[in-house]
Design a protein around this motif. Structure first.
Motif, short mmCIF file in Angstrom:
data_model
loop_
_atom_site.label_atom_id
_atom_site.label_comp_id
_atom_site.label_asym_id
_atom_site.label_seq_id
_atom_site.Cartn_x
_atom_site.Cartn_y
_atom_site.Cartn_z
N ARG A 234 0.83 -1.21 0.00
CA ARG A 234 0.00 0.00 0.00
C ARG A 234 0.86 1.26 0.00
O ARG A 234 0.62 2.20 -0.77
CB ARG A 234 -0.93 0.00 1.21
CG ARG A 234 -1.91 1.17 1.25
CD ARG A 234 -2.86 1.08 2.42
NE ARG A 234 -2.17 1.25 3.70
CZ ARG A 234 -1.95 0.29 4.57
NH1 ARG A 234 -2.33 -0.97 4.29
NH2 ARG A 234 -1.33 0.52 5.71
N LEU A 235 1.89 1.26 0.85
CA LEU A 235 2.77 2.43 0.93
C LEU A 235 3.58 2.62 -0.35
O LEU A 235 3.88 3.76 -0.74
CB LEU A 235 3.72 2.29 2.12
CG LEU A 235 3.11 2.57 3.49
CD1 LEU A 235 4.05 2.09 4.60
CD2 LEU A 235 2.81 4.06 3.65
N GLY A 237 2.57 2.33 -3.25
CA GLY A 237 1.73 3.09 -4.16
C GLY A 237 1.43 4.49 -3.67
O GLY A 237 1.43 5.45 -4.44
N GLN A 238 1.21 4.61 -2.36
CA GLN A 238 0.83 5.90 -1.79
C GLN A 238 2.02 6.84 -1.61
O GLN A 238 1.91 8.05 -1.85
CB GLN A 238 0.14 5.68 -0.44
CG GLN A 238 -1.20 4.98 -0.52
CD GLN A 238 -1.77 4.69 0.85
OE1 GLN A 238 -1.08 4.77 1.87
NE2 GLN A 238 -3.05 4.36 0.88
N ASN A 239 3.13 6.29 -1.14
CA ASN A 239 4.30 7.12 -0.85
C ASN A 239 5.57 6.29 -1.04
O ASN A 239 6.11 5.74 -0.08
CB ASN A 239 4.23 7.66 0.59
CG ASN A 239 5.37 8.61 0.91
OD1 ASN A 239 6.23 8.86 0.07
ND2 ASN A 239 5.40 9.14 2.12
N TYR A 242 8.61 6.69 1.39
CA TYR A 242 8.16 6.68 2.78
C TYR A 242 9.32 6.65 3.77
O TYR A 242 9.36 7.40 4.74
CB TYR A 242 7.25 5.47 2.99
CG TYR A 242 6.79 5.27 4.41
CD1 TYR A 242 5.87 6.13 4.99
CD2 TYR A 242 7.29 4.22 5.18
CE1 TYR A 242 5.43 5.94 6.30
CE2 TYR A 242 6.87 4.02 6.48
CZ TYR A 242 5.95 4.88 7.04
OH TYR A 242 5.54 4.70 8.33
#
Length: 486
Positions: A234-235, A237-239, A242
């Motif tokens: 998920r991260l 794709g999102q960030n 990170y």
């Protein structure tokens, strides 16, 4: 590939290669020989395959900090930056993923590079390790092939799980690291929440000339935290930045991350009789046999003012040692001692140590001249050769490397110990039931995408050899019969 099927492996000049698994060493535990032209050619070519980003560890983040000695270990080493309790040394750290490209996501399942530079008063000391205590291979001749499996297929330009697991299944020494990588530890929650290791065996020598084998352990003071596969995906794709963001803003907000350095110390004579090869980077030393001894603390307290100038141009190398610290006969370490500075000369240029981030705190005095991007006065009008009659810098015999007795027949030697299964099996049995299930799920998630059934079976056999339950769980999840792996 068809015209190469079953052909002899050759060098770039067409000479057949007699051994592509083991470097040529002076005896079984002796150092790697410069006359191993196949290894030198293979590694030098590999070092030049990518321009300009790093061939490995391309994506990373870093910060400045300080190392403070908290325990007197002068009976083991005369290294100046470890010479007294309370002494502080400026340092630089860079954390990275291994296989990802410069724009890849921080939360990929991948070992993390853990590179440290100590700006000591006797030169830069670089400790270039990972967040795992072991590695996938134990001979540097196999390193270019291993990294090729982590990169893109030359035809499809896609990452290939088939190549990855094919290589691992044919390299049983990788099992220990594969088990760590596929466990919860495979994806740290942040750079701040992971341990770091020198991984290799090094050699410390004290002021009296007495030497010891040593392994480095940096334990995070923030506590170990990891990401689940789902959270990491998920991260990504999102960030995708990170971990980079987390490190920068933690320091920016005054939450300075720190690690406690401890070492394992082994008397020189113990190496010959230890139950695992002390110089095999796919194995660890039991902490029951050689307990951790605290050395000091590392604290990162300042972000770089310019990422490229500081972190991207930082040229870490395990070849950068200082008096009191030396190499062991670890063949992977010897390979890296050549490969890292060779890569930096290609990536940044022959005068990369003149860049501010790479300059030592003490003066540089030698007879190296010219080369591209020479940014100082190039030695001015001073004498430019040695020996000379004009008072130029001279060698310092007191700072010679510690001697090491070696004997044996020069040839392509493998490590004599081939127990690839005890330590991964022990690690598996230490895991809780939930941890075992997540490990198997992560393995199956990767192996299930492999295109060749033979590779799945061969790799599952490796798990079975480490632990019966380990192999049977993977086999069941992949619909492989137990008879096929026994």
């Amino acid at each position: 590939m068809t015209n190469q099927h079953n052909a002899k492996l050759t060098t770039n000049t067409g000479a057949p290669v007699g051994d592509n698994q083991n470097t040529m060493t002076a005896g079984v535990n002796g150092p790697v020989l410069l006359q191993d032209v196949h290894f030198i050619e293979k590694m030098a070519h590999f070092d030049r395959e990518r321009v300009p980003e790093r061939v490995v560890h391309a994506k990373g983040a870093g910060a400045h900090g300080v190392f403070k000695v908290t325990n007197d270990l002068t009976k083991y080493t005369r290294a100046d930056f470890l010479s007294e309790v309370g002494k502080e040394t400026e340092m630089l750290a860079r954390f990275s993923t291994v296989a990802g490209e410069l724009g890849s996501a921080d939360t990929l399942r991948d070992p993390r590079g853990f590179s440290l530079r100590f700006y000591s008063e006797e030169g830069n000391y670089d400790l270039v390790g990972n967040n795992t205590p072991v590695f996938f291979i134990r001979d540097p001749l196999k390193f270019p092939d291993f990294i090729h499996t982590q990169k893109r297929n030359p035809q499809t330009h896609l990452k290939s799980t088939t190549a990855v697991w094919d290589f691992w299944s044919l390299s049983p020494e990788s099992l220990h690291q594969v088990t760590i990588l596929m466990s919860d530890r495979g994806i740290p929650a942040s750079f701040r929440h992971m341990h770091g290791y020198g991984s290799h065996t090094y050699r410390w020598t004290n002021a009296e000339g007495e030497s010891f084998w040593v392994k480095y352990h940096f334990r995070t003071d923030q506590g170990v935290q990891n990401l689940t596969a789902e959270a990491a995906e998920r991260l990504a794709g999102q960030n995708p930045d990170y971990h980079t963001e987390d490190l920068f803003y933690a320091i920016e907000d005054g939450e300075f991350p720190s690690w406690t350095l401890s070492v394992q110390i082994m008397p020189l004579e113990d190496a010959a009789k230890y139950r695992f090869n002390s110089f095999d980077v796919t194995q660890v030393w039991s902490q029951k046999d050689y307990p951790l001894i605290e050395v000091g603390t590392m604290t990162l307290n300042r972000n770089p003012e310019n990422y490229f100038a500081t972190i991207e141009q930082a040229a870490f190398s395990p070849a950068n040692i200082v008096p009191g610290i030396d190499f062991s006969p670890d063949k992977m370490l010897h390979g890296r001692v050549f490969a890292y500075p060779d890569t930096q000369r290609h990536r940044i240029g022959p005068n990369y140590n003149l860049l501010k981030v790479n300059q030592p705190k003490n003066p540089i005095n030698n007879y190296q001249r010219d080369g591209s991007m020479r940014s100082d006065n190039n030695g001015g009008s001073d004498v430019y050769y040695e020996p000379n009659s004009f008072g130029g810098p001279k060698e310092s015999p007191v700072d010679k490397y510690a001697t090491l007795k070696i004997e044996g027949i020069a040839g392509n030697h493998s490590y004599q110990e081939d127990d690839f299964y005890t330590q991964p099996g022990d690690l598996y049995r230490l895991l809780s039931e939930d941890e075992k299930q997540r490990l198997v799920d992560n393995i199956v998630g990767g192996l299930s995408t492999v295109r060749l059934e033979e590779i799945k079976i061969r790799q599952t056999k490796q798990f079975y050899k480490a632990d019966k339950d380990y192999g049977e769980r993977v086999a069941k999840a992949l619909n492989i019969s137990i008879d096929q792996i026994k």
